[in-house]
Design an enzyme around this catalytic site. Sequence first.
Site, PDB file in Angstrom:
ATOM      1  CG  ASP A   1      34.472  57.113  21.372  1.00 25.65           C
ATOM      2  OD1 ASP A   1      34.422  57.614  20.409  1.00 25.65           O
ATOM      3  OD2 ASP A   1      35.126  57.068  22.306  1.00 25.65           O
TER       4      ASP A   1
ATOM      5  CD  GLU B   1      34.970  56.529  16.559  1.00 27.11           C
ATOM      6  OE1 GLU B   1      35.292  57.448  15.887  1.00 27.11           O
ATOM      7  OE2 GLU B   1      35.175  56.200  17.698  1.00 27.11           O
TER       8      GLU B   1
END
Length: 944
Positions: free
Chosen positions: A550, A587
């Site tokens: 993340d 990400e």
Amino acid sequence: MSSLSSPSPLLLHRPLVFAPSPPLRHISPAIPKPSSPPPSARAGARLSRRSRGRTISSCSLEPAPMERTSIAEVSLPQDLLSYARAYWVARFLIAWNINDDDDACVYLYASRKASIFLTDEGIEGYDVKILLEPEYNGLPANVTEKFPHIVNYRAFKISQSVDIGNLLKCQLAAAFYVDGKCENATGLQLPGVLDDLFAYNGPLGAVFSKAAVTLYLWAPTAQEVSVCVYEDPLGGEPVESVQLEEFGGVWSAVGPRSWEGCYYVYEVSVYHPSTSRIEKSTVNDPYARGLSSNGKRTWLVNLDSENLKPEGWDKLADEKPGLLSFSDISIYELHIRDFSASDYTVNCDIRGGYLAFTSQESAGIYHLKKLSNAGLTHVHLLPSFHFAGVDDDKSNWKYLGKDDGEMAKLPADSDKQQAVVTAIQDEDGYNWGYNPVLWGVPKGSYSGNPNGPSRILEFRKMIQAVNRIGLRVVLDVVYNHLAASGPLDENSVLDKVVPGYYLRRNTDGVIENSACMNNTASEHFMVEHLILDDLLNWAVAYKVDGFRFDLMGHIMKRTMVKARSTLQSLSKEKDGVDGPKIYIYGEGWDFGEVAKNKRGINASQFNICGTGIGSFNDRIRDAVLGGSPFGHPLQQGFVTGLSLEPNGYDHGDKSVTDRMLSASADHIQVGLAANLRDFVLTNHEGKAMKGSEVLTHDGVPVGYALSPTETTALELSVDDRCRINHLASSLVALSQGIPFFHSGDELLRSKSLDRDSYDSGDWFNRLDFSFESNNWGVGLPPREKNEKNWPLIKPRLANPSFKPHKHHILAAVDNFVDLLKIRYSSPLFRLMTTNAIQERVRFHNTGPSWVPGAIVMSVEDGHEGRPGMAQLDPIYSYIVIVFNACPTKISLQIPALKSRMLQLHPVQLKSADELVKESSYEAASGCFTIPRRTTSVFVEVRGA
């Protein structure tokens, strides 16, 4: 290139969903505040809001330039010591952004009992006062490399005779005097000196031997540490309390082997800058491998114990589904609770939890098997570590109860459903889990019993069961931020043990919040060490097959490279794990305080290429759907009618929308070619351009990867909306690179248009594997994130023609399965190297004379025994994919494809979609005829 360990970054294409906007991930608790910042500083702070694609970053609180003012004229602000504007960067070196004045004196102060205070005369209440000498050579290169944001700070030396270790256990302050008057003062940030003095690579947590259990805790600033051992997971008095001893910043205690199975907590006495006090905090072990309910206590557990292993666990590495290349990967993102909470073919006792994946006859497992048989390779599970926001004790949960049936009777556009859901959202069993507390323990709310061995055993059974239906498992790891900080919050762990170290702070000493809250700092040695150890724990102890990071851009590139190398080094012989087949991606958004390498070289999209680590591709998503997750919901894109079927939103006149459509096609073509920065294509103006030369609206290069493995209108009928969904899915499924799907893409999942369903409960997040509903029209989505769009959403939910029927959902499933079968029918859809894509992939229907709304991509193979291009596919020698986003049938003539022996792909010839069967190709003219909103795949069979 067949080696899985070769450095080939992964390009992932984001999910494309039936709803107009992909959901956002967000964490709800309030932003931690500095001890006592001035109102102007507080007003400058902003919490970032982020999605799977774009981010709006928070503003940093930068100190204003300080003017030289006489102390006689203005008193010193009394809250100066609540800031930490000086950095203790190395053992004998401090950096501070203060005026360069030859007459100035700078002092360091320390107080063991935290009794320092500031008066108009300067610092008082200290035990020690040390004169700092200017370092005229400035900060050395190793310091500015680690802390590039303070490169221009002044440097000050500390005498080498000073006992640094003891000073670091005190309240610290620095003060700046001119002519004997104090002109400035501040607290200090300590990560640099702690890394220099106490960096440690040894064991941490509980270490088991035949006769003893040894506890290790890294806490170099602590004054005292003790451990309290309990037999009970929640209540009772400690059966033993032991003082730990310190050596080199690591505190340890040796206990009998009988401690195994007991619970423990540490009591840490340490100066905490957020309260300016010595705090005695009760805290879990940061290296906990077991917990009691809600993380009340750490469970002393040996993960190698046989009673924690399902039958056949030690041989699971030999049972893993085959994986020849990372290019063969396709990923299905899934929330553990979503998977079974609404599946009535699963026993009610295990719905919404780990064991639902072991229910081999359930509708959900049947569906996953179907996708696996079609070619899907990986299931990506949303956070499953111990997170805040969901009570582990199910008896405390609140449910909709009888309201569930009543809510189903309410109008599709009513606001009453969301009101009932949000009234209990903090007390139900639902949350996506992006609010980490402890990274190394499975979340208790998904287990049958949050105390004892259940969560560990059940998690392992889940991994084993998913592997056995042909799918590998990726864990969603959230190392970029933590749910809590400070000495008082029950969900604060790391910041209680070594205050001010694990969390990244700005130049005022305020915790950075751009990653939602409490940003962590992997540029600090022991933060990186904890991340690497945690990854090893999940890889070895739980045999997971990959990790999705993340907000990976908030982690340093160095940390990510070490993570990949560490995991790749694991072996079945030594570790019971095939490390080279562990796949990592994340990400790579570049925003906030880390943007443009302001805190060191971070793991952004542009930095991570060439490392073998994957990053998500937001470019193709925005071009396909239109706008961005933060744009107006009616903005149109390539598949949603831009220029071809206007929906009333003002995009500009026809010439503007035509240019937008052409530019979107360029972006999508770069994406179809794996977002390679050096791939050459002909753009909409007829110019040959590299992928890196094709720019988004804000000037960002569309192409950034070095390798392929790096990387709606109101009046439309429901049939046309479904075709748009099919078309969008095909652009992802048939791209070079790694396709990534959100669970429910294939079911037309809508969430009733909730744009951020992270805490919207089962009501809005329902997945229905009976295919009776896609959860459309179950009320207006929750007010907090959606109210401003209610005027747009309400008429759509109220319109019965928008609601898909079961046959629409089944058609979407069939289409998705067909796409997977097509992708895995030929290695030409999964090229493994940049050179292979450069050599074999071509785009047609390009330049100013293009047929708007159509993208034509061909992939060529070589022939055995002929010079030139190597043969990869024994069945097909040439493939052509035509994406028609137009609302009408099109015919387009491609001279370069004349006289080929092309025919519709066998999967589409047998498809349940009657429209795709109308696709045709005429060899004599090279003319393709493609039905409306259809993706058609043509193949040339060898020997035809």
